[in-house]
Design a protein around this motif. Structure first.
Motif, PDB file in Angstrom:
ATOM      1  N   ILE A 180      -1.875  38.374  34.291  1.00  0.00           N
ATOM      2  CA  ILE A 180      -1.937  36.913  34.297  1.00  0.00           C
ATOM      3  C   ILE A 180      -3.239  36.432  34.917  1.00  0.00           C
ATOM      4  O   ILE A 180      -3.816  35.427  34.488  1.00  0.00           O
ATOM      5  CB  ILE A 180      -0.713  36.325  35.031  1.00  0.00           C
ATOM      6  N   LYS A 181      -3.738  37.156  35.885  1.00  0.00           N
ATOM      7  CA  LYS A 181      -5.042  36.813  36.464  1.00  0.00           C
ATOM      8  C   LYS A 181      -6.110  36.810  35.364  1.00  0.00           C
ATOM      9  O   LYS A 181      -6.974  35.937  35.310  1.00  0.00           O
ATOM     10  CB  LYS A 181      -5.390  37.842  37.545  1.00  0.00           C
ATOM     11  N   VAL A 231      -5.497  36.355  32.148  1.00  0.00           N
ATOM     12  CA  VAL A 231      -5.209  35.231  31.250  1.00  0.00           C
ATOM     13  C   VAL A 231      -5.772  33.943  31.837  1.00  0.00           C
ATOM     14  O   VAL A 231      -6.369  33.119  31.130  1.00  0.00           O
ATOM     15  CB  VAL A 231      -3.687  35.099  31.017  1.00  0.00           C
ATOM     16  N   VAL A 232      -5.571  33.770  33.134  1.00  0.00           N
ATOM     17  CA  VAL A 232      -6.131  32.599  33.820  1.00  0.00           C
ATOM     18  C   VAL A 232      -7.634  32.541  33.583  1.00  0.00           C
ATOM     19  O   VAL A 232      -8.189  31.486  33.255  1.00  0.00           O
ATOM     20  CB  VAL A 232      -5.829  32.661  35.337  1.00  0.00           C
ATOM     21  N   MET A 233      -8.295  33.676  33.720  1.00  0.00           N
ATOM     22  CA  MET A 233      -9.751  33.701  33.575  1.00  0.00           C
ATOM     23  C   MET A 233     -10.186  33.465  32.127  1.00  0.00           C
ATOM     24  O   MET A 233     -11.188  32.798  31.870  1.00  0.00           O
ATOM     25  CB  MET A 233     -10.311  35.033  34.088  1.00  0.00           C
ATOM     26  N   ARG A 243      -8.592  31.635  29.904  1.00  0.00           N
ATOM     27  CA  ARG A 243      -8.431  30.192  29.662  1.00  0.00           C
ATOM     28  C   ARG A 243      -9.512  29.404  30.396  1.00  0.00           C
ATOM     29  O   ARG A 243     -10.129  28.490  29.837  1.00  0.00           O
ATOM     30  CB  ARG A 243      -7.047  29.732  30.123  1.00  0.00           C
ATOM     31  N   LYS A 244      -9.730  29.746  31.648  1.00  0.00           N
ATOM     32  CA  LYS A 244     -10.705  29.009  32.446  1.00  0.00           C
ATOM     33  C   LYS A 244     -12.102  29.142  31.837  1.00  0.00           C
ATOM     34  O   LYS A 244     -12.835  28.154  31.722  1.00  0.00           O
ATOM     35  CB  LYS A 244     -10.706  29.546  33.883  1.00  0.00           C
ATOM     36  N   GLN A 252     -12.345  27.049  28.738  1.00  0.00           N
ATOM     37  CA  GLN A 252     -12.374  25.622  29.080  1.00  0.00           C
ATOM     38  C   GLN A 252     -13.729  25.214  29.668  1.00  0.00           C
ATOM     39  O   GLN A 252     -14.251  24.139  29.368  1.00  0.00           O
ATOM     40  CB  GLN A 252     -11.268  25.302  30.089  1.00  0.00           C
ATOM     41  N   ASN A 260     -19.678  33.297  40.754  1.00  0.00           N
ATOM     42  CA  ASN A 260     -18.521  33.471  41.653  1.00  0.00           C
ATOM     43  C   ASN A 260     -17.288  32.692  41.198  1.00  0.00           C
ATOM     44  O   ASN A 260     -16.227  32.822  41.783  1.00  0.00           O
ATOM     45  CB  ASN A 260     -18.888  33.090  43.092  1.00  0.00           C
ATOM     46  N   SER A 261     -17.435  31.874  40.141  1.00  0.00           N
ATOM     47  CA  SER A 261     -16.271  31.112  39.678  1.00  0.00           C
ATOM     48  C   SER A 261     -15.773  31.556  38.303  1.00  0.00           C
ATOM     49  O   SER A 261     -14.617  31.319  37.958  1.00  0.00           O
ATOM     50  CB  SER A 261     -16.587  29.615  39.632  1.00  0.00           C
TER      51      SER A 261
END
Lengths: 175, 488
Positions: free
Chosen positions: B147-148, B150-152, B154-155, B158, B196-197
């Protein structure tokens, strides 16, 4: 910050804080969260905090809050009660009330902890709204609630953790 | 005795759908329908607005595939002012590549959302897992590292959308005749190298490969189910370039049959001459079909499975390897298998990431030639735009008067194109899972949903309507009496 201690917006006026307005100005009172952020900017309040406006929470917001020490979510509330706004400290919870484009604050927090092993202090300012049709502009009562909530947050208030019984129903700010 | 059961959580589709299944006296399925019961009417309320507002307003149909609506509308506006594909006075390479970059960024994050949110939970946690666990949040508990990622994914998508279109949602970059910004060198480097983001583009490719490997693993363990579930024949349609390869931004509309023979190939500006739309009183969603073949034989499938069936090859190496594997597995024929759509979607996540990497390294994106200026005499007042949205072929068609106000708008979205084949899929699944039954179980309900979810339908787009997202399934006896109903 412990429940019951005095807290003002000054608490979030630093670079380790995020103030996140949830909502949609095209859906009448669903714009309350965004209007609060706009008020911060026009009144030059909390100028050091990161400020975000978005329609609804998404999974990647778990990453966003993982980089913060303090987070204040501001959202409209459909809560049927006499309260014009509520301010409380949120607790993480995997509630599984899930769609692919709308997640609760508590679930974002739980995901943040599960994936990143981090947890900022999270507070919620829920401001009562009344109308949700496709129209730009808050109702007069919602404007009044926004003024009261803004004023209250500047003066400082006691923070209470939410209980199961008084959890809020969040408005879906769908696109 | 009719019973109504409410099931939580809500189903994982975008929009409000209802399924009605009719049984005969022997409890055999005689009819199965997917009903869409929302209405919004974007085509009507855009009328009277200035033409240049159309892409900005119409993208608000959707909070998920808004980039596709934005770009489709932009292509219409190019035509209207005389610099679009209908006039062969094309926008600049930088403008087109910026639009493409935003388009691929959306496909990456939209497919990642559909795949990891709606499909992978069943693959990892099992079709029979409890519904409150069988979702992305259950995955977060079972496999936080996945999931980490997947978060990345999507992020990252976006953030790239924001860099290209100016906003994370409902962008503002495309204007008649081009775009209003290029990609700065700083932004380019951030997405190539990561910071870093956000991760680097190479990490995105790695995550995309992981997603495809997940499908391979699932397929290996569940081959009979994956290959036997929801078989629904249809023609396949997508945009292709001159080589017959899929082009997500522009091309000819190619329609093939199950033997991959070309049934029709057309300039999308001529779509009205080839397509008709049937209506049914029980649904707000129309049923497009090729006029010459009629509704039964002329209905098409669009989206990931159609595109992977149609395209001859990919220009990018990793996706090409995956495509060859898909084509070989299906022995050179088109796949009609609903769950192969998930395979196709995983391939397209990888393809999108590779296309993004190519564009990020293209120096045209830092050039300043953003706009082709049109003169008043070039005004045509009409345009058609088509793109391959994540869910399939999307069409916008507008006309405006001499004052520049919209007088006509028609949208045909991917989910509408898939209406007939989705109904066929529902019937196929109903015959397999409900025949002989007088009660709808959770397993049956989920089977129907799995079939519908494979198309990643956006019913709000298809009816241009707002709404919450339950799925209702109603079972009728031979006389039309309701014998069971369940709602998610």
């Amino acid at each position: 910050m412990n429940a019951g201690s005095k807290l003002t917006l000054d608490y979030f006026d630093n670079e380790a804080s995020l103030i996140y307005g949830i909502g949609n100005i095209g859906r009448q009172d669903d714009g309350l969260g965004w209007e609060f952020i706009d008020w911060l900017e026009t009144a030059s309040v909390c100028t050091k905090a990161e400020r975000v406006k978005f329609y609804q929470l998404n999974l990647e917001d778990a990453d966003l809050i993982s980089h913060q020490q303090r987070v204040l979510f501001v959202d409209a509330s459909k809560e049927v009660s006499d309260e014009r706004f509520r301010f409380y400290k949120a607790e993480q919870k995997m509630d599984f009330s899930f769609t692919s484009h709308d997640m609760s604050i508590e679930t974002i927090m739980a995901t943040c902890w599960q994936c990143f092993a981090k947890m900022p202090e999270v507070y919620v300012l829920a401001i009562k709204g009344y109308e949700w049709e496709l129209q730009i502009g808050l109702t007069d009562e919602a404007k009044k609630n926004l003024r009261l909530a803004s004023s209250y947050m500047q003066r400082g208030t006691s923070v209470a953790a939410p209980t199961t019984d008084d959890r809020l129903q969040y408005v879906i700010g769908g696109a | 005795m009719s019973r109504k059961l409410i099931i939580d959580p809500v189903t994982r589709i975008e929009g409000h759908g209802k399924v009605i299944i009719q049984l005969d006296d022997d409890n055999k399925v005689v009819d199965a329908k997917l009903l869409v019961v929302e209405f919004r009417g974007f085509e009507k309320f855009i009328q009277g607005h200035p033409y240049w507002e159309a892409p900005m307003l119409l993208q608000r149909i959707c909070g998920i595939c808004f980039v596709s609506h934005h770009l489709c509308g932009a292509k219409v506006l190019d035509d209207m002012i005389g610099v679009g594909y209908s006039t062969h006075n094309l926008i600049t390479p930088t403008a087109e590549k910026m639009r493409r970059l935003g388009h691929y960024a959306q496909q990456l994050q939209s497919h990642a959302t559909a795949y990891f949110y709606c499909i992978v939970p069943e693959m990892v946690l099992g079709m029979d897992a409890a519904p409150e666990k069988r979702n992305v949040l259950g995955l977060a508990t079972a496999n936080p590292e996945l999931i980490k990622r997947v978060v990345m994914l999507r992020k990252w998508g976006q953030e790239l959308i924001q860099a290209v279109l100016g906003k994370k949602m409902h962008g503002i970059s495309s204007i008649p005749g081009g775009v209003n910004n290029n990609l700065t060198a700083e932004a380019r480097d951030r997405f190539i190298k990561g910071d870093n983001s956000i991760p680097s583009i190479d990490q995105m490719l790695e995550y995309a490969m992981d997603g495809l490997e997940l499908f391979y693993d699932f397929h290996e363990k569940n081959r009979a189910m994956v290959d036997g579930f929801g078989d629904a024949p249809a023609l396949d349609m997508c945009l292709v370039d001159d080589n017959g390869d899929v082009d997500y931004y522009h091309g000819k509309m190619r329609i093939i049959d199950n033997d991959k023979k070309i049934v029709r190939e057309l300039d999308y500006h001529d779509y009205l001459g080839h397509f008709s739309e049937a209506t049914e009183e029980w649904s707000y969603m129309k049923f497009p079909f090729l006029k010459e073949l009629g509704r039964e034989k002329g209905s098409v499938r669009v989206g990931p499975l159609a595109r992977v069936n149609v395209t001859k090859s990919y220009s990018t190496p990793l996706a090409q390897v995956a495509l060859e594997k898909f084509h070989a597995y299906n022995k050179g024929k088109s796949s009609n298998k609903a769950l192969h759509t998930n395979w196709a979607r995983a391939i397209e996540i990888l393809h999108s990431a590779e296309l993004i990497k190519e564009l990020l390294n293209d120096p045209d994106l830092q050039k300043d030639q953003l706009l082709v200026t049109a003169t008043e005499s070039m005004w045509t007042g009409e345009g058609v735009g088509v793109v391959e949205a994540p869910r399939g072929t999307l069409l916008h068609h507008y006309r405006a008067n001499q004052e520049g106000n919209i007088t006509f708008a028609n949208l045909i979205v991917a989910t509408t194109q898939n209406n007939q084949v989705m109904n066929r899929t529902v019937r196929s699944v109903a015959e397999e899972y409900l025949e002989g039954e007088t009660e709808i179980t959770e397993g049956m309900m989920n089977a129907i949903e799995v079939g519908i979810r494979a198309f990643d339908p956006c019913l709000s787009c298809a009816t241009h309507a707002l709404g919450e997202m339950p799925l209702e399934v109603t079972l009728l006896d031979a006389k039309g009496n309701q014998i069971d109903e369940r709602r998610k």
